[in-house]
Design a protein around this motif. Sequence first.
Motif, PDB file in Angstrom:
ATOM      1  N   TYR A  12       0.900  -1.269  -0.111  1.00 35.51           N
ATOM      2  CA  TYR A  12      -0.126   0.006  -0.036  1.00 35.51           C
ATOM      3  C   TYR A  12       0.807   1.161   0.005  1.00 35.51           C
ATOM      4  O   TYR A  12       0.525   2.296  -0.768  1.00 35.51           O
ATOM      5  N   LEU A  13       1.801   1.336   0.941  1.00 36.95           N
ATOM      6  CA  LEU A  13       2.845   2.238   0.976  1.00 36.95           C
ATOM      7  C   LEU A  13       3.499   2.755  -0.324  1.00 36.95           C
ATOM      8  O   LEU A  13       3.866   3.755  -0.728  1.00 36.95           O
ATOM      9  N   LEU A  14       3.963   1.692  -0.876  1.00 34.54           N
ATOM     10  CA  LEU A  14       4.986   1.544  -2.067  1.00 34.54           C
ATOM     11  C   LEU A  14       4.026   2.024  -3.231  1.00 34.54           C
ATOM     12  O   LEU A  14       4.119   2.777  -4.153  1.00 34.54           O
ATOM     13  N   ASN A  15       2.621   1.766  -3.258  1.00 34.45           N
ATOM     14  CA  ASN A  15       1.708   2.261  -4.306  1.00 34.45           C
ATOM     15  C   ASN A  15       1.531   3.566  -4.342  1.00 34.45           C
ATOM     16  O   ASN A  15       1.470   4.337  -5.137  1.00 34.45           O
ATOM     17  N   LEU A  16       1.372   4.140  -3.008  1.00 31.55           N
ATOM     18  CA  LEU A  16       1.151   5.842  -2.880  1.00 31.55           C
ATOM     19  C   LEU A  16       2.292   6.402  -3.344  1.00 31.55           C
ATOM     20  O   LEU A  16       2.213   7.577  -3.738  1.00 31.55           O
ATOM     21  N   PHE A  61      15.924  22.221  -6.248  1.00 30.89           N
ATOM     22  CA  PHE A  61      14.565  22.478  -6.035  1.00 30.89           C
ATOM     23  C   PHE A  61      13.364  21.390  -6.265  1.00 30.89           C
ATOM     24  O   PHE A  61      12.474  21.275  -5.780  1.00 30.89           O
ATOM     25  N   PHE A  62      13.791  20.585  -7.555  1.00 36.60           N
ATOM     26  CA  PHE A  62      13.043  19.723  -7.767  1.00 36.60           C
ATOM     27  C   PHE A  62      12.752  18.528  -6.546  1.00 36.60           C
ATOM     28  O   PHE A  62      11.750  18.165  -6.092  1.00 36.60           O
ATOM     29  N   VAL A  63      14.236  18.244  -6.022  1.00 37.80           N
ATOM     30  CA  VAL A  63      14.185  17.229  -4.991  1.00 37.80           C
ATOM     31  C   VAL A  63      13.467  18.003  -3.636  1.00 37.80           C
ATOM     32  O   VAL A  63      12.911  16.993  -3.046  1.00 37.80           O
ATOM     33  N   LYS A  64      13.707  19.164  -3.537  1.00 36.87           N
ATOM     34  CA  LYS A  64      12.995  19.653  -2.295  1.00 36.87           C
ATOM     35  C   LYS A  64      11.651  19.520  -2.303  1.00 36.87           C
ATOM     36  O   LYS A  64      10.877  19.250  -1.455  1.00 36.87           O
ATOM     37  N   THR A  65      10.971  19.940  -3.515  1.00 37.57           N
ATOM     38  CA  THR A  65       9.430  19.831  -3.627  1.00 37.57           C
ATOM     39  C   THR A  65       8.865  18.228  -3.699  1.00 37.57           C
ATOM     40  O   THR A  65       8.039  18.166  -3.055  1.00 37.57           O
ATOM     41  N   THR A  66       9.525  17.590  -4.360  1.00 40.05           N
ATOM     42  CA  THR A  66       9.339  16.042  -4.616  1.00 40.05           C
ATOM     43  C   THR A  66       9.456  15.235  -3.072  1.00 40.05           C
ATOM     44  O   THR A  66       8.597  14.472  -2.996  1.00 40.05           O
ATOM     45  N   LEU A  67      10.500  15.611  -2.305  1.00 42.52           N
ATOM     46  CA  LEU A  67      10.678  14.915  -1.114  1.00 42.52           C
ATOM     47  C   LEU A  67       9.564  15.238  -0.167  1.00 42.52           C
ATOM     48  O   LEU A  67       9.210  14.438   0.988  1.00 42.52           O
ATOM     49  N   GLU A  68       8.787  16.398  -0.252  1.00 46.53           N
ATOM     50  CA  GLU A  68       7.690  16.783   0.565  1.00 46.53           C
ATOM     51  C   GLU A  68       6.413  15.759   0.442  1.00 46.53           C
ATOM     52  O   GLU A  68       5.903  15.750   1.211  1.00 46.53           O
ATOM     53  N   ASN A  69       6.421  15.268  -0.903  1.00 43.93           N
ATOM     54  CA  ASN A  69       5.240  14.415  -0.945  1.00 43.93           C
ATOM     55  C   ASN A  69       5.635  12.967  -1.022  1.00 43.93           C
ATOM     56  O   ASN A  69       4.837  11.991  -1.183  1.00 43.93           O
ATOM     57  N   LEU A  70       7.047  12.698  -0.969  1.00 43.93           N
ATOM     58  CA  LEU A  70       7.468  11.355  -0.855  1.00 43.93           C
ATOM     59  C   LEU A  70       7.218  10.742   0.815  1.00 43.93           C
ATOM     60  O   LEU A  70       7.743  11.632   1.350  1.00 43.93           O
ATOM     61  N   ASN A  71       6.507   9.836   0.955  1.00 42.41           N
ATOM     62  CA  ASN A  71       6.394   9.457   2.426  1.00 42.41           C
ATOM     63  C   ASN A  71       6.959   8.134   2.902  1.00 42.41           C
ATOM     64  O   ASN A  71       7.175   7.441   3.863  1.00 42.41           O
ATOM     65  N   PHE A  72       7.431   7.344   1.934  1.00 42.83           N
ATOM     66  CA  PHE A  72       8.043   6.039   2.044  1.00 42.83           C
ATOM     67  C   PHE A  72       9.226   5.606   0.899  1.00 42.83           C
ATOM     68  O   PHE A  72       9.353   6.390   0.055  1.00 42.83           O
ATOM     69  N   ILE A  73       9.859   4.588   1.349  1.00 40.10           N
ATOM     70  CA  ILE A  73      11.010   4.217   0.406  1.00 40.10           C
ATOM     71  C   ILE A  73      12.086   5.344   0.392  1.00 40.10           C
ATOM     72  O   ILE A  73      12.976   5.249  -0.427  1.00 40.10           O
ATOM     73  N   ARG A  74      12.197   6.082   1.527  1.00 40.23           N
ATOM     74  CA  ARG A  74      13.250   6.984   1.658  1.00 40.23           C
ATOM     75  C   ARG A  74      14.599   6.253   1.470  1.00 40.23           C
ATOM     76  O   ARG A  74      15.569   6.799   1.256  1.00 40.23           O
ATOM     77  N   MET A  75      14.772   5.173   2.301  1.00 43.22           N
ATOM     78  CA  MET A  75      16.051   4.323   2.380  1.00 43.22           C
ATOM     79  C   MET A  75      16.576   4.058   0.937  1.00 43.22           C
ATOM     80  O   MET A  75      17.891   3.782   0.937  1.00 43.22           O
TER      81      MET A  75
END
Length: 141
Positions: A12-16, A61-75
């Motif tokens: 579920y988290l990967l799909n999101l 700037f792209f990474v900053k804005t995208t990381l705000e929306n990324l919630n999982f698989i940060r590792m």
Amino acid sequence: MNYNNFLNKILYLLNLNKFYAILILIISILLTLYCIVPSFPSDEIIISFIYIVPFYILYIFFVKTTLENLNFIRMFIYPIILGTLFVCTIKCISIFGNDYAELFFFISIFLFPICLIITEIYAIIQDIKTFRNTSLPTDDE
């Protein structure tokens, strides 16, 4: 938590987060190839600066804005971003001469693994927090 719920929560988290993860991966690969493959004239600093630095700044700037929306698989994503920034920083510094790039490379060869380990530990902790705080939509029914 049984194995089936554990696996369902991970899927579920990967799909999101798959869109943002794939987007960061593709952009990082393209920028790394852009910084590695082409050879810019070293005697014309302004032209080399125009070719490289705007893409580097846009990537940040792209990474900053995208990381705000990324919630999982940060590792998996954080080391890719750190590696891309490392390669691009060496290329940006090499605009001013290879001596500066070599100096940065030799200094950062010791700092990069330390930063990578710290970043990876932080990413794993954030992923664990996200995993624990996430409930499946079927759990609410």
